[in-house]
Design a protein around this motif. Structure first.
Motif, short mmCIF file in Angstrom:
data_model
loop_
_atom_site.label_atom_id
_atom_site.label_comp_id
_atom_site.label_asym_id
_atom_site.label_seq_id
_atom_site.Cartn_x
_atom_site.Cartn_y
_atom_site.Cartn_z
N LEU A 5 0.84 -1.20 0.00
CA LEU A 5 0.00 0.00 0.00
C LEU A 5 0.88 1.25 0.00
CD1 LEU A 5 -2.49 -1.15 2.79
CD2 LEU A 5 -2.84 -1.30 0.32
N PRO A 6 1.14 1.86 -1.17
CA PRO A 6 1.88 3.12 -1.20
C PRO A 6 1.02 4.25 -0.64
CG PRO A 6 1.84 2.04 -3.35
CD PRO A 6 0.80 1.39 -2.52
N TYR A 7 1.66 5.27 -0.09
CA TYR A 7 0.90 6.41 0.42
C TYR A 7 1.74 7.69 0.37
CZ TYR A 7 3.56 5.79 4.78
OH TYR A 7 4.57 5.67 5.71
N GLY A 8 1.05 8.82 0.38
CA GLY A 8 1.68 10.12 0.49
C GLY A 8 1.12 10.82 1.71
N LEU A 9 1.88 11.76 2.28
CA LEU A 9 1.39 12.44 3.48
C LEU A 9 1.93 13.86 3.57
CD1 LEU A 9 3.73 12.66 5.99
CD2 LEU A 9 3.50 10.20 5.83
N ILE A 10 1.15 14.68 4.28
CA ILE A 10 1.57 16.03 4.66
C ILE A 10 1.27 16.19 6.14
CG2 ILE A 10 1.28 17.09 2.39
CD1 ILE A 10 -1.40 18.20 3.37
N GLU A 11 2.06 17.02 6.82
CA GLU A 11 1.85 17.22 8.25
C GLU A 11 2.26 18.62 8.66
OE1 GLU A 11 4.36 14.15 9.89
OE2 GLU A 11 6.10 15.48 9.93
N ASN B 57 11.48 23.29 9.39
CA ASN B 57 11.33 23.93 10.71
C ASN B 57 11.66 25.40 10.56
OD1 ASN B 57 11.05 21.52 12.75
ND2 ASN B 57 12.69 20.93 11.36
N ASP B 58 10.80 26.28 11.04
CA ASP B 58 11.00 27.69 10.74
C ASP B 58 12.08 28.37 11.58
OD1 ASP B 58 9.64 27.80 13.15
OD2 ASP B 58 8.36 29.48 12.58
N SER B 59 12.53 27.74 12.69
CA SER B 59 13.55 28.37 13.53
C SER B 59 14.84 27.57 13.62
CB SER B 59 13.02 28.58 14.96
OG SER B 59 11.92 29.47 14.97
N ILE B 60 14.82 26.31 13.20
CA ILE B 60 16.02 25.49 13.26
C ILE B 60 16.23 24.81 11.90
CG2 ILE B 60 15.93 25.12 15.74
CD1 ILE B 60 14.59 22.45 15.27
N ILE B 61 17.14 23.86 11.83
CA ILE B 61 17.49 23.25 10.55
C ILE B 61 16.34 22.40 9.99
CG2 ILE B 61 19.95 23.25 11.01
CD1 ILE B 61 19.72 20.32 11.82
N ASN B 62 16.29 22.30 8.68
CA ASN B 62 15.37 21.39 8.01
C ASN B 62 16.03 20.02 7.92
OD1 ASN B 62 13.74 23.67 7.58
ND2 ASN B 62 14.80 24.12 5.66
N THR B 63 15.21 18.96 7.92
CA THR B 63 15.78 17.61 7.95
C THR B 63 15.11 16.67 6.97
OG1 THR B 63 14.29 16.95 9.76
CG2 THR B 63 16.46 17.79 10.36
N ASN B 64 15.87 15.66 6.57
CA ASN B 64 15.36 14.50 5.84
C ASN B 64 15.22 13.36 6.83
OD1 ASN B 64 15.80 15.39 2.81
ND2 ASN B 64 17.66 15.95 3.91
N GLN B 65 14.11 12.64 6.76
CA GLN B 65 13.89 11.53 7.68
C GLN B 65 13.61 10.24 6.91
OE1 GLN B 65 10.76 12.34 10.49
NE2 GLN B 65 12.09 13.59 11.80
N GLY C 263 5.81 19.16 7.05
CA GLY C 263 6.47 18.04 6.42
C GLY C 263 5.67 17.49 5.25
N ILE C 264 6.39 16.94 4.29
CA ILE C 264 5.77 16.28 3.15
C ILE C 264 6.59 15.04 2.82
CG2 ILE C 264 7.05 17.71 1.48
CD1 ILE C 264 4.54 17.49 -0.34
N GLY C 265 5.91 13.94 2.53
CA GLY C 265 6.66 12.72 2.29
C GLY C 265 5.83 11.63 1.64
N ALA C 266 6.42 10.46 1.59
CA ALA C 266 5.78 9.30 0.96
C ALA C 266 6.32 8.04 1.63
CB ALA C 266 6.05 9.27 -0.53
N GLY C 267 5.56 6.97 1.48
CA GLY C 267 5.99 5.72 2.07
C GLY C 267 5.23 4.55 1.49
N VAL C 268 5.46 3.40 2.07
CA VAL C 268 4.77 2.19 1.64
C VAL C 268 4.55 1.30 2.86
CG1 VAL C 268 6.94 0.99 1.08
CG2 VAL C 268 4.80 0.26 0.01
N LYS C 269 3.37 0.69 2.91
CA LYS C 269 3.05 -0.27 3.95
C LYS C 269 2.92 -1.65 3.33
CE LYS C 269 0.50 3.14 6.69
NZ LYS C 269 -0.82 3.52 7.24
#
Length: 218
Positions: free
Chosen positions: A126-132, A203-211, A179-185
Motif C-alpha cells: 500500500l503506497p501512500y503520500g502524506l503532509i503534516e 522547521n521555521d527556527s532550526i534546521i530542516n531535515t530528511n527523515q 512536512g511532506i513525504g511518501a511511504g509504503v506499507k
C-alpha cells in the motif's frame, strides 16, 4: 502552544472513542504506529528519531494522523566564541580569556504534529503520500571542539570587550514545522503492517531535515 497541545490531545481522545462507530464510516477505524530511524540535514550530521503515532480514517483512502516523537539533529558549524572565566587558586583569583571552537550544534526536539495520509489501493503493498504540520519543542546546544586560554586579568573590568561574550550555551524554544513525504506499507496480517517512510521536514527556527523511518502499524 498550550492551546495547540490541548487541541491535539482532544483530537487523539476523540479518535480513540471513534473506534465504536460501525465500519465504513468516518472515524470507524483506529491504528497505532511505532517507527524509528534517522534524520539529517547533511550526510555527516546524522541523528536519530523515534515516533509514536495514531491514525483514523476520514474516508476509504484518506487518514488523519497525530504523532509525537523524539529526535536528535545536528548542524555543522565552524566558529569561535571569545569569552572569559573566573579562577581562584589558593588566595589568588582573577579572570582569564577563553576561546571556544564550535564545530556543530545539537538539537534535541519533541515534535507534535497533525497530518493527512492518502493511501493508494492495493492488496499487500500500500503506497501512500502524506503532509503534516505542528510544533517542534526543542533545545539546542553548541558542541565544543577545543578550548583555548589567553591572558590573565586581576579584575573583571580589565577583560577586553571582544572577550565579553557568553560561552557555549543551550537554548530552549519552539518552532513551527511542516512536512511532506511518501511511504509504503506491507501487510503482514490483517492487523499488522510494516511501514517504510521518507519525509522532508521544514522547521521555521532550526534546521530542516530528511527523515527515513521504519516501523510497524497495528
Amino acid at each position: 502552544m498550550r492551546k495547540l497541545t490541548l487541541v491535539l490531545l482532544l483530537l487523539l481522545n476523540s479518535m480513540i472513542y471513534s473506534q465504536e462507530i460501525p465500519d465504513g464510516k468516518m472515524f470507524s477505524s483506529f491504528h497505532m504506529g511505532i517507527l524509528g530511524g534517522i534524520n539529517f540535514n547533511t550526510i555527516p550530521t546524522v541523528g536519530s528519531t523515534f515516533q509514536f503515532e495514531g491514525t483514523t480514517n476520514l474516508s476509504s483512502n484518506l487518514n488523519l494522523k497525530i504523532a509525537i516523537a523524539y529526535s536528535n539533529m545536528f548542524k555543522e558549524s565552524d566558529y569561535l566564541i571569545k569569552s572569559y572565566g573566573h579562577f581562584k587558586i589558593d588566595n589568588v583569583e582573577g579572570y582569564q580569556e577563553k576561546t571556544y571552537k564550535i564545530n556543530r550544534i545539537q538539537y534535541s526536539s519533541i515534535p507534535i504534529n497533525l497530518g493527512l495520509e492518502y493511501t493508494f489501493d492495493g492488496e499487500k503493498i500500500l503506497p501512500y503520500g502524506l503532509i503534516e504540520a505542528g510544533y517542534n519543542f526543542f533545545s539546542s546546544e553548541e558542541q565544543i571542539a577545543s578550548v583555548g586560554s589567553g591572558r590573565y586579568y586581576n579584575t573583571e573590568g580589565e577583560v577586553p570587550l571582544e572577550f565579553r561574550n557568553k560561552g557555549p550555551f543551550t537554548l530552549d524554544d519552539s518552532a513551527f514545522l511542516f512536512g511532506i513525504g511518501a511511504g509504503v506499507k506491507y501487510k503482514i496480517s490483517s492487523s499488522l503492517a510494516l511501514n517504510i517512510r521518507y519525509i522532508y521536514r521544514y522547521n521555521d527556527s532550526i534546521i530542516n531535515t530528511n527523515q527515513f523511518l521504519v516501523g510497524i502499524n497495528f
